[in-house]
Enzyme design. Structure first.
Site, PDB file in Angstrom:
ATOM      1  N   HIS A 202       0.824  -1.209   0.000  1.00  0.00           N
ATOM      2  CA  HIS A 202       0.000   0.000   0.000  1.00  0.00           C
ATOM      3  C   HIS A 202       0.859   1.260   0.000  1.00  0.00           C
ATOM      4  CE1 HIS A 202      -3.725  -2.355   1.389  1.00  0.00           C
ATOM      5  NE2 HIS A 202      -3.901  -1.932   0.161  1.00  0.00           N
ATOM      6  N   GLU A 444      -2.799 -18.849 -19.255  1.00  0.00           N
ATOM      7  CA  GLU A 444      -1.564 -18.703 -18.465  1.00  0.00           C
ATOM      8  C   GLU A 444      -0.868 -20.036 -18.208  1.00  0.00           C
ATOM      9  OE1 GLU A 444      -2.705 -16.915 -14.721  1.00  0.00           O
ATOM     10  OE2 GLU A 444      -4.660 -17.892 -14.804  1.00  0.00           O
ATOM     11  N   ASP A 468       2.497 -15.892 -15.292  1.00  0.00           N
ATOM     12  CA  ASP A 468       2.477 -17.349 -15.113  1.00  0.00           C
ATOM     13  C   ASP A 468       2.825 -18.073 -16.407  1.00  0.00           C
ATOM     14  OD1 ASP A 468       2.010 -17.574 -12.433  1.00  0.00           O
ATOM     15  OD2 ASP A 468      -0.167 -17.582 -12.623  1.00  0.00           O
ATOM     16  N   CYS A 515      -3.261  -9.224 -19.720  1.00  0.00           N
ATOM     17  CA  CYS A 515      -3.358  -8.465 -18.477  1.00  0.00           C
ATOM     18  C   CYS A 515      -2.145  -8.701 -17.575  1.00  0.00           C
ATOM     19  CB  CYS A 515      -4.650  -8.794 -17.737  1.00  0.00           C
ATOM     20  SG  CYS A 515      -4.823 -10.543 -17.308  1.00  0.00           S
TER      21      CYS A 515
END
Length: 595
Positions: A202, A444, A468, A515
Protein backbone atom coordinates in the site's frame (compact mmCIF):
# COMPACT_ATOMS: atom_id res chain seq x y z
CA UNK A 1 27.93 0.56 11.04
CA UNK A 2 29.63 3.42 12.89
CA UNK A 3 29.25 7.06 11.96
CA UNK A 4 32.85 7.20 10.78
CA UNK A 5 32.21 4.30 8.41
CA UNK A 6 29.13 6.03 7.08
CA UNK A 7 31.12 9.18 6.44
CA UNK A 8 33.69 7.18 4.49
CA UNK A 9 31.14 5.87 1.98
CA UNK A 10 32.86 6.22 -1.41
CA UNK A 11 31.51 8.51 -4.06
CA UNK A 12 28.93 7.04 -6.42
CA UNK A 13 27.89 4.17 -4.14
CA UNK A 14 25.24 2.44 -6.27
CA UNK A 15 22.44 0.38 -4.70
CA UNK A 16 19.73 -1.53 -6.51
CA UNK A 17 16.24 -2.18 -5.17
CA UNK A 18 12.68 -2.21 -6.48
CA UNK A 19 11.60 0.92 -8.30
CA UNK A 20 7.95 1.25 -7.23
CA UNK A 21 7.18 4.82 -8.21
CA UNK A 22 8.87 6.38 -11.27
CA UNK A 23 10.80 9.63 -11.40
CA UNK A 24 14.16 10.98 -10.31
CA UNK A 25 14.87 12.82 -7.06
CA UNK A 26 18.13 14.54 -6.16
CA UNK A 27 18.67 15.85 -2.66
CA UNK A 28 19.82 15.07 0.86
CA UNK A 29 18.72 12.22 3.09
CA UNK A 30 16.28 12.64 5.97
CA UNK A 31 16.66 9.59 8.20
CA UNK A 32 13.16 8.72 9.39
CA UNK A 33 13.73 5.38 11.13
CA UNK A 34 16.05 2.39 11.14
CA UNK A 35 15.57 -1.34 11.40
CA UNK A 36 14.65 -2.43 14.92
CA UNK A 37 17.02 -4.73 16.73
CA UNK A 38 15.60 -8.22 17.19
CA UNK A 39 13.58 -8.59 20.37
CA UNK A 40 14.36 -11.56 22.61
CA UNK A 41 11.68 -13.36 24.61
CA UNK A 42 11.17 -11.82 28.01
CA UNK A 43 9.05 -13.47 30.71
CA UNK A 44 7.26 -11.79 33.61
CA UNK A 45 6.19 -13.19 37.01
CA UNK A 46 2.56 -14.42 37.00
CA UNK A 47 1.47 -11.59 39.26
CA UNK A 48 2.55 -9.06 36.57
CA UNK A 49 0.59 -10.72 33.77
CA UNK A 50 -2.47 -8.44 34.25
CA UNK A 51 -0.17 -5.43 33.89
CA UNK A 52 1.17 -6.78 30.56
CA UNK A 53 -2.38 -7.38 29.34
CA UNK A 54 -3.21 -3.81 30.24
CA UNK A 55 -0.08 -2.51 28.47
CA UNK A 56 -1.01 -4.36 25.29
CA UNK A 57 -4.59 -3.10 25.37
CA UNK A 58 -3.32 0.45 25.97
CA UNK A 59 -1.00 0.13 22.94
CA UNK A 60 -3.96 -0.99 20.85
CA UNK A 61 -5.97 2.04 22.00
CA UNK A 62 -3.11 4.46 21.36
CA UNK A 63 -2.46 3.01 17.89
CA UNK A 64 -6.14 3.33 17.08
CA UNK A 65 -6.15 6.95 18.25
CA UNK A 66 -3.10 7.76 16.11
CA UNK A 67 -4.60 6.25 12.95
CA UNK A 68 -7.91 8.07 13.47
CA UNK A 69 -5.91 11.27 13.89
CA UNK A 70 -4.12 10.67 10.58
CA UNK A 71 -7.41 9.92 8.89
CA UNK A 72 -8.92 13.17 10.15
CA UNK A 73 -5.96 15.27 9.04
CA UNK A 74 -5.79 13.94 5.48
CA UNK A 75 -7.47 16.56 3.33
CA UNK A 76 -6.19 16.31 -0.25
CA UNK A 77 -8.71 14.66 -2.61
CA UNK A 78 -6.20 12.22 -4.12
CA UNK A 79 -5.25 10.96 -0.67
CA UNK A 80 -8.79 10.77 0.66
CA UNK A 81 -9.42 8.19 -2.05
CA UNK A 82 -6.91 6.00 -0.21
CA UNK A 83 -8.31 6.36 3.29
CA UNK A 84 -9.58 2.81 2.97
CA UNK A 85 -5.98 1.78 3.73
CA UNK A 86 -6.20 3.45 7.14
CA UNK A 87 -9.56 1.75 7.63
CA UNK A 88 -7.85 -1.55 6.80
CA UNK A 89 -5.21 -0.88 9.46
CA UNK A 90 -7.89 -0.02 11.99
CA UNK A 91 -9.54 -3.34 11.23
CA UNK A 92 -6.23 -5.16 11.70
CA UNK A 93 -6.03 -3.65 15.19
CA UNK A 94 -9.34 -5.33 15.92
CA UNK A 95 -8.33 -8.59 14.26
CA UNK A 96 -9.39 -11.40 16.51
CA UNK A 97 -6.34 -13.50 15.71
CA UNK A 98 -3.90 -10.65 16.42
CA UNK A 99 -5.52 -9.72 19.73
CA UNK A 100 -6.46 -13.19 20.95
CA UNK A 101 -3.14 -14.79 20.04
CA UNK A 102 -1.11 -12.05 21.71
CA UNK A 103 -3.22 -12.02 24.86
CA UNK A 104 -3.05 -15.81 25.00
CA UNK A 105 0.76 -15.77 24.89
CA UNK A 106 0.85 -13.19 27.69
CA UNK A 107 -1.64 -15.02 29.89
CA UNK A 108 -0.57 -18.62 29.27
CA UNK A 109 3.17 -18.32 28.75
CA UNK A 110 3.78 -15.23 30.90
CA UNK A 111 5.54 -13.43 28.04
CA UNK A 112 5.75 -9.68 28.26
CA UNK A 113 3.60 -7.78 25.78
CA UNK A 114 6.42 -7.04 23.31
CA UNK A 115 7.53 -10.67 23.14
CA UNK A 116 3.98 -11.95 22.77
CA UNK A 117 3.26 -9.47 19.99
CA UNK A 118 6.50 -10.35 18.18
CA UNK A 119 5.60 -14.05 18.22
CA UNK A 120 2.13 -13.32 16.88
CA UNK A 121 3.54 -11.12 14.12
CA UNK A 122 6.00 -13.86 13.19
CA UNK A 123 3.06 -16.21 12.63
CA UNK A 124 1.39 -13.65 10.40
CA UNK A 125 4.61 -13.17 8.43
CA UNK A 126 5.03 -16.91 7.99
CA UNK A 127 1.50 -17.06 6.64
CA UNK A 128 2.10 -14.29 4.09
CA UNK A 129 5.58 -15.45 3.10
CA UNK A 130 4.08 -18.74 1.95
CA UNK A 131 1.88 -16.94 -0.57
CA UNK A 132 3.16 -17.17 -4.10
CA UNK A 133 1.21 -14.27 -5.53
CA UNK A 134 3.25 -11.06 -5.26
CA UNK A 135 0.32 -8.76 -4.69
CA UNK A 136 -1.18 -10.83 -1.91
CA UNK A 137 2.23 -11.49 -0.37
CA UNK A 138 2.81 -7.74 -0.19
CA UNK A 139 -0.19 -7.40 2.10
CA UNK A 140 2.27 -8.50 4.76
CA UNK A 141 3.52 -4.93 4.79
CA UNK A 142 0.22 -3.84 6.37
CA UNK A 143 0.77 -6.28 9.22
CA UNK A 144 4.37 -5.08 9.57
CA UNK A 145 3.21 -1.46 9.71
CA UNK A 146 0.67 -2.16 12.43
CA UNK A 147 3.14 -4.35 14.32
CA UNK A 148 5.78 -1.62 14.27
CA UNK A 149 3.28 0.97 15.47
CA UNK A 150 2.18 -1.26 18.34
CA UNK A 151 5.77 -2.00 19.33
CA UNK A 152 6.70 1.68 19.36
CA UNK A 153 3.73 2.44 21.55
CA UNK A 154 4.56 -0.45 23.89
CA UNK A 155 8.14 0.80 24.16
CA UNK A 156 7.00 4.37 24.67
CA UNK A 157 8.98 5.57 21.67
CA UNK A 158 6.13 7.52 20.10
CA UNK A 159 5.78 8.01 16.38
CA UNK A 160 8.01 10.28 14.31
CA UNK A 161 6.13 12.68 12.12
CA UNK A 162 6.76 13.73 8.55
CA UNK A 163 6.08 17.22 9.88
CA UNK A 164 9.64 17.21 11.24
CA UNK A 165 10.90 17.62 7.67
CA UNK A 166 11.42 21.35 7.13
CA UNK A 167 13.53 21.34 3.95
CA UNK A 168 13.29 19.38 0.73
CA UNK A 169 14.67 15.91 1.36
CA UNK A 170 14.68 12.25 0.36
CA UNK A 171 13.21 10.20 3.21
CA UNK A 172 15.29 7.16 4.19
CA UNK A 173 13.62 4.56 6.40
CA UNK A 174 13.66 0.91 7.27
CA UNK A 175 9.98 0.85 6.45
CA UNK A 176 7.23 3.40 5.88
CA UNK A 177 3.61 2.79 6.73
CA UNK A 178 0.78 4.06 4.53
CA UNK A 179 -0.04 6.47 7.36
CA UNK A 180 3.51 7.88 7.14
CA UNK A 181 3.19 8.24 3.38
CA UNK A 182 -0.16 9.99 3.64
CA UNK A 183 1.42 12.63 5.85
CA UNK A 184 4.15 13.49 3.37
CA UNK A 185 4.23 17.11 2.29
CA UNK A 186 5.11 16.95 -1.38
CA UNK A 187 6.73 20.36 -1.23
CA UNK A 188 9.23 18.84 1.26
CA UNK A 189 9.45 15.11 0.51
CA UNK A 190 10.88 14.69 -2.99
CA UNK A 191 11.31 10.91 -2.79
CA UNK A 192 11.81 8.02 -0.43
CA UNK A 193 13.84 4.83 -0.11
CA UNK A 194 13.35 1.94 2.31
CA UNK A 195 15.01 -1.28 3.40
CA UNK A 196 11.76 -3.24 3.18
CA UNK A 197 8.70 -3.11 0.98
CA UNK A 198 7.23 -4.58 -2.17
CA UNK A 199 6.02 -3.39 -5.54
CA UNK A 200 2.35 -3.77 -4.64
CA UNK A 201 2.44 -2.74 -0.98
CA UNK A 202 0.00 0.00 0.00
CA UNK A 203 2.92 2.35 0.62
CA UNK A 204 4.10 1.79 -2.97
CA UNK A 205 0.57 2.33 -4.29
CA UNK A 206 0.36 5.61 -2.39
CA UNK A 207 3.77 6.72 -3.70
CA UNK A 208 2.54 6.24 -7.26
CA UNK A 209 -0.66 8.11 -6.47
CA UNK A 210 1.33 11.01 -5.00
CA UNK A 211 3.83 10.76 -7.89
CA UNK A 212 6.75 10.64 -5.46
CA UNK A 213 9.79 8.73 -6.80
CA UNK A 214 10.45 5.71 -4.59
CA UNK A 215 12.76 2.70 -4.38
CA UNK A 216 12.09 -0.03 -1.81
CA UNK A 217 13.57 -3.38 -0.85
CA UNK A 218 17.13 -2.00 -0.51
CA UNK A 219 17.67 -4.18 2.58
CA UNK A 220 20.14 -1.98 4.48
CA UNK A 221 20.08 1.58 3.21
CA UNK A 222 18.82 2.93 6.55
CA UNK A 223 22.00 1.65 8.17
CA UNK A 224 24.28 3.03 5.43
CA UNK A 225 23.29 6.67 5.34
CA UNK A 226 23.31 9.38 7.91
CA UNK A 227 21.34 12.59 8.09
CA UNK A 228 21.95 14.87 5.07
CA UNK A 229 23.90 12.31 3.02
CA UNK A 230 23.69 13.43 -0.65
CA UNK A 231 21.46 10.97 -2.48
CA UNK A 232 19.93 10.39 -5.92
CA UNK A 233 17.06 7.97 -6.50
CA UNK A 234 15.77 6.73 -9.83
CA UNK A 235 12.33 5.25 -9.17
CA UNK A 236 12.03 4.01 -12.76
CA UNK A 237 15.25 1.98 -12.74
CA UNK A 238 15.17 1.09 -9.03
CA UNK A 239 18.64 2.55 -8.43
CA UNK A 240 20.00 4.73 -5.63
CA UNK A 241 23.31 6.61 -5.66
CA UNK A 242 24.87 7.77 -2.39
CA UNK A 243 27.45 10.54 -2.34
CA UNK A 244 27.16 11.19 -6.10
CA UNK A 245 30.16 12.72 -7.86
CA UNK A 246 29.79 15.95 -9.79
CA UNK A 247 29.70 14.00 -13.03
CA UNK A 248 26.96 11.68 -11.77
CA UNK A 249 25.01 14.61 -10.40
CA UNK A 250 25.01 16.30 -13.82
CA UNK A 251 24.04 13.05 -15.54
CA UNK A 252 21.00 12.54 -13.31
CA UNK A 253 19.99 16.17 -13.42
CA UNK A 254 19.86 15.76 -17.18
CA UNK A 255 17.80 12.56 -16.82
CA UNK A 256 15.45 14.27 -14.39
CA UNK A 257 14.75 17.11 -16.82
CA UNK A 258 14.16 14.64 -19.65
CA UNK A 259 11.79 12.54 -17.51
CA UNK A 260 9.73 15.55 -16.42
CA UNK A 261 9.51 16.81 -19.99
CA UNK A 262 8.30 13.41 -21.17
CA UNK A 263 5.71 13.13 -18.39
CA UNK A 264 4.27 16.48 -19.34
CA UNK A 265 4.16 15.45 -22.96
CA UNK A 266 2.38 12.16 -22.14
CA UNK A 267 -0.49 14.00 -20.48
CA UNK A 268 -1.57 15.07 -23.95
CA UNK A 269 -2.36 11.44 -24.80
CA UNK A 270 -4.76 10.85 -21.92
CA UNK A 271 -8.01 11.52 -23.77
CA UNK A 272 -6.90 10.27 -27.18
CA UNK A 273 -7.81 6.80 -28.47
CA UNK A 274 -5.10 4.13 -28.68
CA UNK A 275 -5.30 4.00 -32.46
CA UNK A 276 -2.48 3.33 -34.88
CA UNK A 277 -1.73 5.53 -37.87
CA UNK A 278 -3.35 2.96 -40.15
CA UNK A 279 -6.55 2.89 -38.08
CA UNK A 280 -6.16 -0.19 -35.85
CA UNK A 281 -7.87 0.44 -32.51
CA UNK A 282 -6.36 -1.12 -29.40
CA UNK A 283 -8.23 -0.91 -26.09
CA UNK A 284 -6.17 -0.01 -23.03
CA UNK A 285 -7.63 -0.81 -19.62
CA UNK A 286 -6.45 -0.83 -16.02
CA UNK A 287 -5.68 -3.62 -13.55
CA UNK A 288 -7.21 -2.91 -10.13
CA UNK A 289 -7.96 -4.73 -6.91
CA UNK A 290 -10.16 -2.12 -5.22
CA UNK A 291 -12.92 0.13 -6.54
CA UNK A 292 -11.00 3.06 -5.06
CA UNK A 293 -8.41 2.66 -7.83
CA UNK A 294 -10.89 3.43 -10.61
CA UNK A 295 -10.17 7.20 -10.56
CA UNK A 296 -6.49 6.48 -11.26
CA UNK A 297 -7.46 4.37 -14.29
CA UNK A 298 -9.67 7.17 -15.62
CA UNK A 299 -7.04 9.84 -14.87
CA UNK A 300 -4.53 7.99 -17.04
CA UNK A 301 -6.95 7.50 -19.92
CA UNK A 302 -7.95 3.87 -19.30
CA UNK A 303 -11.07 2.54 -21.07
CA UNK A 304 -12.39 0.23 -18.38
CA UNK A 305 -10.98 -2.41 -16.05
CA UNK A 306 -9.37 -5.36 -17.79
CA UNK A 307 -8.58 -7.23 -14.58
CA UNK A 308 -10.27 -6.89 -11.21
CA UNK A 309 -8.56 -9.19 -8.77
CA UNK A 310 -11.06 -10.46 -6.22
CA UNK A 311 -8.51 -12.05 -3.87
CA UNK A 312 -8.36 -8.94 -1.67
CA UNK A 313 -11.95 -9.60 -0.59
CA UNK A 314 -11.00 -13.01 0.75
CA UNK A 315 -7.71 -12.11 2.36
CA UNK A 316 -7.00 -12.48 6.06
CA UNK A 317 -10.47 -13.13 7.38
CA UNK A 318 -12.08 -15.94 9.30
CA UNK A 319 -14.79 -16.59 6.73
CA UNK A 320 -15.15 -15.77 3.04
CA UNK A 321 -17.34 -12.78 2.11
CA UNK A 322 -20.93 -13.74 1.44
CA UNK A 323 -22.82 -13.07 -1.79
CA UNK A 324 -24.24 -9.74 -0.66
CA UNK A 325 -20.88 -8.37 0.46
CA UNK A 326 -19.28 -9.35 -2.83
CA UNK A 327 -22.21 -7.99 -4.83
CA UNK A 328 -21.88 -4.57 -3.22
CA UNK A 329 -18.16 -4.39 -4.12
CA UNK A 330 -18.69 -5.54 -7.73
CA UNK A 331 -21.70 -3.22 -8.18
CA UNK A 332 -19.70 -0.25 -6.87
CA UNK A 333 -16.93 -1.04 -9.33
CA UNK A 334 -19.30 -1.45 -12.28
CA UNK A 335 -21.11 1.80 -11.51
CA UNK A 336 -17.89 3.77 -11.15
CA UNK A 337 -16.66 2.54 -14.53
CA UNK A 338 -19.82 3.23 -16.56
CA UNK A 339 -19.92 3.27 -19.60
CA UNK A 340 -16.74 1.20 -19.82
CA UNK A 341 -16.67 -2.52 -18.97
CA UNK A 342 -15.20 -4.25 -15.93
CA UNK A 343 -13.65 -7.72 -16.15
CA UNK A 344 -13.96 -9.56 -12.82
CA UNK A 345 -11.65 -12.51 -12.35
CA UNK A 346 -12.96 -15.22 -10.09
CA UNK A 347 -10.89 -16.18 -7.07
CA UNK A 348 -7.32 -17.10 -8.02
CA UNK A 349 -5.75 -18.54 -4.89
CA UNK A 350 -5.13 -21.74 -3.00
CA UNK A 351 -7.92 -22.02 -0.44
CA UNK A 352 -5.70 -23.22 2.37
CA UNK A 353 -4.03 -19.84 2.45
CA UNK A 354 -7.05 -17.60 2.52
CA UNK A 355 -10.12 -19.19 3.92
CA UNK A 356 -9.30 -20.70 7.29
CA UNK A 357 -12.64 -22.48 7.59
CA UNK A 358 -11.67 -24.55 4.55
CA UNK A 359 -8.95 -26.82 5.82
CA UNK A 360 -6.88 -28.11 2.92
CA UNK A 361 -3.60 -29.96 3.15
CA UNK A 362 -0.25 -28.25 2.63
CA UNK A 363 1.14 -28.71 -0.88
CA UNK A 364 4.78 -29.22 -1.77
CA UNK A 365 4.43 -27.33 -5.05
CA UNK A 366 1.50 -24.90 -4.71
CA UNK A 367 2.26 -23.20 -8.06
CA UNK A 368 1.16 -26.40 -9.75
CA UNK A 369 -1.35 -27.48 -7.15
CA UNK A 370 -4.87 -26.65 -6.11
CA UNK A 371 -5.05 -23.02 -7.22
CA UNK A 372 -7.14 -20.79 -9.44
CA UNK A 373 -10.09 -22.48 -11.05
CA UNK A 374 -8.95 -25.86 -9.71
CA UNK A 375 -9.61 -24.63 -6.20
CA UNK A 376 -12.90 -23.01 -7.24
CA UNK A 377 -14.15 -26.20 -8.89
CA UNK A 378 -13.38 -28.08 -5.69
CA UNK A 379 -15.15 -25.45 -3.60
CA UNK A 380 -18.15 -25.18 -5.90
CA UNK A 381 -20.44 -23.49 -3.41
CA UNK A 382 -17.86 -20.74 -2.97
CA UNK A 383 -17.56 -20.25 -6.75
CA UNK A 384 -21.33 -20.22 -7.28
CA UNK A 385 -21.73 -17.63 -4.56
CA UNK A 386 -19.16 -15.45 -6.31
CA UNK A 387 -20.80 -15.99 -9.71
CA UNK A 388 -24.19 -14.96 -8.33
CA UNK A 389 -22.66 -11.79 -6.92
CA UNK A 390 -20.97 -10.96 -10.25
CA UNK A 391 -24.16 -11.68 -12.20
CA UNK A 392 -26.19 -9.38 -9.95
CA UNK A 393 -23.62 -6.61 -10.40
CA UNK A 394 -23.98 -6.94 -14.19
CA UNK A 395 -27.36 -5.19 -13.89
CA UNK A 396 -25.55 -1.99 -12.85
CA UNK A 397 -22.90 -1.69 -15.56
CA UNK A 398 -21.07 -3.75 -18.16
CA UNK A 399 -19.42 -6.66 -16.37
CA UNK A 400 -17.44 -9.59 -17.78
CA UNK A 401 -16.48 -12.80 -15.99
CA UNK A 402 -13.00 -14.26 -16.32
CA UNK A 403 -11.86 -17.67 -15.03
CA UNK A 404 -8.17 -18.08 -14.08
CA UNK A 405 -5.70 -20.93 -14.50
CA UNK A 406 -7.71 -22.86 -17.10
CA UNK A 407 -5.77 -25.81 -18.48
CA UNK A 408 -8.41 -27.77 -20.38
CA UNK A 409 -11.85 -27.71 -22.02
CA UNK A 410 -13.45 -29.68 -19.17
CA UNK A 411 -12.64 -26.94 -16.69
CA UNK A 412 -14.26 -24.13 -18.66
CA UNK A 413 -17.30 -26.28 -19.39
CA UNK A 414 -17.62 -27.06 -15.69
CA UNK A 415 -17.39 -23.34 -14.90
CA UNK A 416 -20.08 -22.55 -17.45
CA UNK A 417 -22.24 -25.25 -15.93
CA UNK A 418 -21.97 -23.63 -12.52
CA UNK A 419 -22.69 -20.25 -14.10
CA UNK A 420 -25.90 -21.66 -15.54
CA UNK A 421 -26.87 -22.97 -12.11
CA UNK A 422 -26.12 -19.54 -10.59
CA UNK A 423 -28.37 -17.90 -13.20
CA UNK A 424 -31.18 -20.32 -12.45
CA UNK A 425 -30.91 -19.61 -8.73
CA UNK A 426 -31.12 -15.87 -9.34
CA UNK A 427 -34.13 -16.44 -11.59
CA UNK A 428 -35.85 -18.30 -8.76
CA UNK A 429 -35.16 -15.38 -6.44
CA UNK A 430 -36.39 -12.88 -9.02
CA UNK A 431 -33.06 -11.05 -9.19
CA UNK A 432 -31.92 -9.45 -12.43
CA UNK A 433 -28.63 -9.80 -14.29
CA UNK A 434 -27.23 -9.29 -17.79
CA UNK A 435 -28.31 -12.39 -19.75
CA UNK A 436 -25.61 -11.68 -22.35
CA UNK A 437 -22.76 -11.32 -19.90
CA UNK A 438 -19.49 -12.18 -21.61
CA UNK A 439 -17.30 -15.01 -20.37
CA UNK A 440 -13.55 -15.27 -20.78
CA UNK A 441 -10.56 -17.19 -19.54
CA UNK A 442 -7.01 -16.40 -18.67
CA UNK A 443 -4.45 -18.12 -20.84
CA UNK A 444 -1.56 -18.70 -18.47
CA UNK A 445 -0.67 -22.37 -18.76
CA UNK A 446 1.22 -24.02 -21.64
CA UNK A 447 -1.68 -26.44 -22.12
CA UNK A 448 -4.15 -23.58 -22.58
CA UNK A 449 -1.84 -21.98 -25.15
CA UNK A 450 -1.44 -25.26 -27.03
CA UNK A 451 -5.19 -25.92 -27.20
CA UNK A 452 -6.27 -22.31 -27.58
CA UNK A 453 -8.11 -23.32 -30.76
CA UNK A 454 -10.20 -25.79 -28.73
CA UNK A 455 -10.86 -23.35 -25.89
CA UNK A 456 -11.78 -20.40 -28.12
CA UNK A 457 -15.25 -21.69 -29.16
CA UNK A 458 -16.17 -22.00 -25.47
CA UNK A 459 -15.67 -18.33 -24.54
CA UNK A 460 -16.08 -14.73 -25.62
CA UNK A 461 -12.51 -13.61 -24.96
CA UNK A 462 -9.00 -14.62 -23.95
CA UNK A 463 -6.75 -12.65 -21.65
CA UNK A 464 -3.14 -13.76 -21.48
CA UNK A 465 -1.60 -13.80 -18.02
CA UNK A 466 2.03 -13.45 -19.03
CA UNK A 467 3.59 -13.75 -15.58
CA UNK A 468 2.48 -17.35 -15.11
CA UNK A 469 2.62 -18.24 -18.81
CA UNK A 470 6.30 -17.29 -19.00
CA UNK A 471 7.10 -19.03 -15.73
CA UNK A 472 5.39 -22.26 -16.74
CA UNK A 473 6.55 -22.27 -20.35
CA UNK A 474 10.20 -21.69 -19.45
CA UNK A 475 10.09 -23.72 -16.21
CA UNK A 476 11.56 -20.75 -14.36
CA UNK A 477 10.74 -19.48 -10.91
CA UNK A 478 11.58 -15.79 -11.26
CA UNK A 479 11.76 -15.52 -7.47
CA UNK A 480 14.65 -18.00 -7.49
CA UNK A 481 17.87 -16.00 -7.70
CA UNK A 482 19.70 -18.92 -9.31
CA UNK A 483 17.44 -19.10 -12.35
CA UNK A 484 15.71 -15.70 -12.42
CA UNK A 485 17.92 -14.62 -15.35
CA UNK A 486 16.13 -17.24 -17.47
CA UNK A 487 12.81 -15.41 -17.08
CA UNK A 488 12.71 -13.93 -20.59
CA UNK A 489 9.41 -12.40 -21.83
CA UNK A 490 10.90 -12.24 -25.35
CA UNK A 491 12.07 -15.85 -25.42
CA UNK A 492 11.25 -17.35 -28.86
CA UNK A 493 9.04 -19.92 -27.12
CA UNK A 494 6.94 -17.15 -25.55
CA UNK A 495 6.58 -15.28 -28.84
CA UNK A 496 5.43 -18.46 -30.54
CA UNK A 497 2.98 -19.21 -27.74
CA UNK A 498 1.53 -15.70 -27.97
CA UNK A 499 1.19 -16.01 -31.73
CA UNK A 500 -0.58 -19.34 -31.33
CA UNK A 501 -3.05 -17.79 -28.88
CA UNK A 502 -3.63 -14.71 -31.04
CA UNK A 503 -4.17 -16.77 -34.18
CA UNK A 504 -6.62 -19.11 -32.43
CA UNK A 505 -8.64 -16.20 -31.07
CA UNK A 506 -8.72 -14.45 -34.42
CA UNK A 507 -9.89 -17.59 -36.26
CA UNK A 508 -12.67 -18.07 -33.69
CA UNK A 509 -13.68 -14.42 -33.89
CA UNK A 510 -13.16 -13.67 -30.20
CA UNK A 511 -11.22 -10.86 -28.54
CA UNK A 512 -7.69 -11.57 -27.39
CA UNK A 513 -6.17 -9.44 -24.67
CA UNK A 514 -3.36 -9.44 -22.15
CA UNK A 515 -3.36 -8.47 -18.48
CA UNK A 516 0.12 -9.49 -17.31
CA UNK A 517 3.14 -7.26 -16.75
CA UNK A 518 4.14 -7.62 -20.38
CA UNK A 519 1.05 -5.61 -21.40
CA UNK A 520 2.31 -2.52 -19.56
CA UNK A 521 5.82 -2.55 -21.01
CA UNK A 522 6.06 0.08 -23.80
CA UNK A 523 8.96 -1.76 -25.46
CA UNK A 524 6.61 -4.68 -26.22
CA UNK A 525 3.65 -2.65 -27.49
CA UNK A 526 4.67 -2.85 -31.15
CA UNK A 527 5.06 -6.65 -30.90
CA UNK A 528 1.61 -7.01 -29.33
CA UNK A 529 0.15 -4.93 -32.15
CA UNK A 530 1.82 -7.29 -34.60
CA UNK A 531 0.26 -10.23 -32.79
CA UNK A 532 -3.16 -8.69 -33.33
CA UNK A 533 -4.15 -8.30 -29.69
CA UNK A 534 -7.32 -6.29 -29.12
CA UNK A 535 -6.93 -5.27 -25.49
CA UNK A 536 -4.09 -4.61 -23.06
CA UNK A 537 -4.73 -4.18 -19.34
CA UNK A 538 -2.06 -2.79 -17.04
CA UNK A 539 -1.27 -0.62 -14.04
CA UNK A 540 -2.81 2.77 -14.70
CA UNK A 541 0.43 4.84 -14.93
CA UNK A 542 1.61 2.67 -17.84
CA UNK A 543 -1.36 3.57 -20.04
CA UNK A 544 -0.15 6.93 -21.48
CA UNK A 545 3.22 5.47 -22.55
CA UNK A 546 1.59 2.54 -24.34
CA UNK A 547 -0.88 4.92 -25.94
CA UNK A 548 1.93 7.09 -27.28
CA UNK A 549 3.65 4.11 -28.89
CA UNK A 550 0.42 2.87 -30.45
CA UNK A 551 -0.51 6.22 -31.91
CA UNK A 552 2.85 6.76 -33.60
CA UNK A 553 3.11 3.47 -35.49
CA UNK A 554 1.16 1.42 -37.98
CA UNK A 555 -0.09 -2.04 -37.18
CA UNK A 556 1.83 -3.16 -40.25
CA UNK A 557 5.01 -2.00 -38.51
CA UNK A 558 4.25 -4.42 -35.70
CA UNK A 559 3.55 -7.28 -38.08
CA UNK A 560 6.85 -6.68 -39.88
CA UNK A 561 8.75 -6.51 -36.59
CA UNK A 562 7.10 -9.70 -35.35
CA UNK A 563 7.96 -11.57 -38.54
CA UNK A 564 11.62 -10.64 -38.09
CA UNK A 565 11.65 -11.57 -34.39
CA UNK A 566 10.15 -15.00 -35.03
CA UNK A 567 13.22 -15.81 -37.13
CA UNK A 568 15.66 -15.12 -34.30
CA UNK A 569 16.88 -18.14 -32.31
CA UNK A 570 17.70 -16.69 -28.87
CA UNK A 571 15.98 -14.44 -26.33
CA UNK A 572 19.04 -12.18 -26.24
CA UNK A 573 18.85 -11.71 -30.01
CA UNK A 574 15.18 -10.77 -29.78
CA UNK A 575 15.73 -8.37 -26.88
CA UNK A 576 18.62 -6.65 -28.63
CA UNK A 577 16.65 -6.28 -31.86
CA UNK A 578 13.62 -4.86 -30.03
CA UNK A 579 15.76 -2.46 -28.03
CA UNK A 580 17.46 -1.12 -31.15
CA UNK A 581 14.19 -0.87 -33.09
CA UNK A 582 12.31 0.97 -30.31
CA UNK A 583 15.24 3.30 -29.58
CA UNK A 584 15.33 4.19 -33.25
CA UNK A 585 11.58 4.79 -33.45
CA UNK A 586 11.20 6.51 -30.06
CA UNK A 587 14.52 8.09 -29.08
CA UNK A 588 12.94 10.11 -26.28
CA UNK A 589 11.05 7.19 -24.80
CA UNK A 590 13.62 4.40 -24.99
CA UNK A 591 16.97 5.88 -25.97
CA UNK A 592 19.23 8.45 -24.32
CA UNK A 593 17.54 11.67 -23.21
CA UNK A 594 16.89 14.06 -26.08
CA UNK A 595 17.45 17.26 -24.15
Amino acid sequence: MTDSEKISLPQDTFLVGLGVSPGIAIGEAFLFNRARQALVDCYVPPELVPDEVQRFRAALDESRRQLLDVKERVSSPELREHLYIIDTHLLILEDEMLVRETLGLIEVQCLNAESALRRTLDKFREFFNAIEDEYLRDRRSDIDSIGERLLRNLLGEGQRSMGEIVHKAVVVAHQLSPADTMQMDRSKVIGFVTDAGGRTSHTAILARSLEIPAVVGLENISSLVRQDTPIIIDGSAGTVILNPSQETFKEYLHKKQAYEYLEKELQAYRDLPAQTRDGYRLTLRGNVELAHEVPAVLAHGGAGVGLFRTEFLFLNRAQPPDEDEQFEVYRDLAQKMIPEPVTIRTLDVGGDKFVPEINLAEEENPAMGLRGVRFSLKERALLKEQLRAILRASSYGEVRIMFPMISGVDEIQACKGLLSEARAELDERGLSYDPDIRIGIMIETPSAALIADLLAPEVDFFSVGTNDLIQYCLAVDRGNEHVAYLYEPLHPAILRALKMIGDAGRRAGIEVGMCGEMAGEPAYALILLGLGFHELSMNAPCIPRIKRVVREVRRQDGEELLARLLELPRAQDVSRYVEEEMSKRFPGLFGPPEI
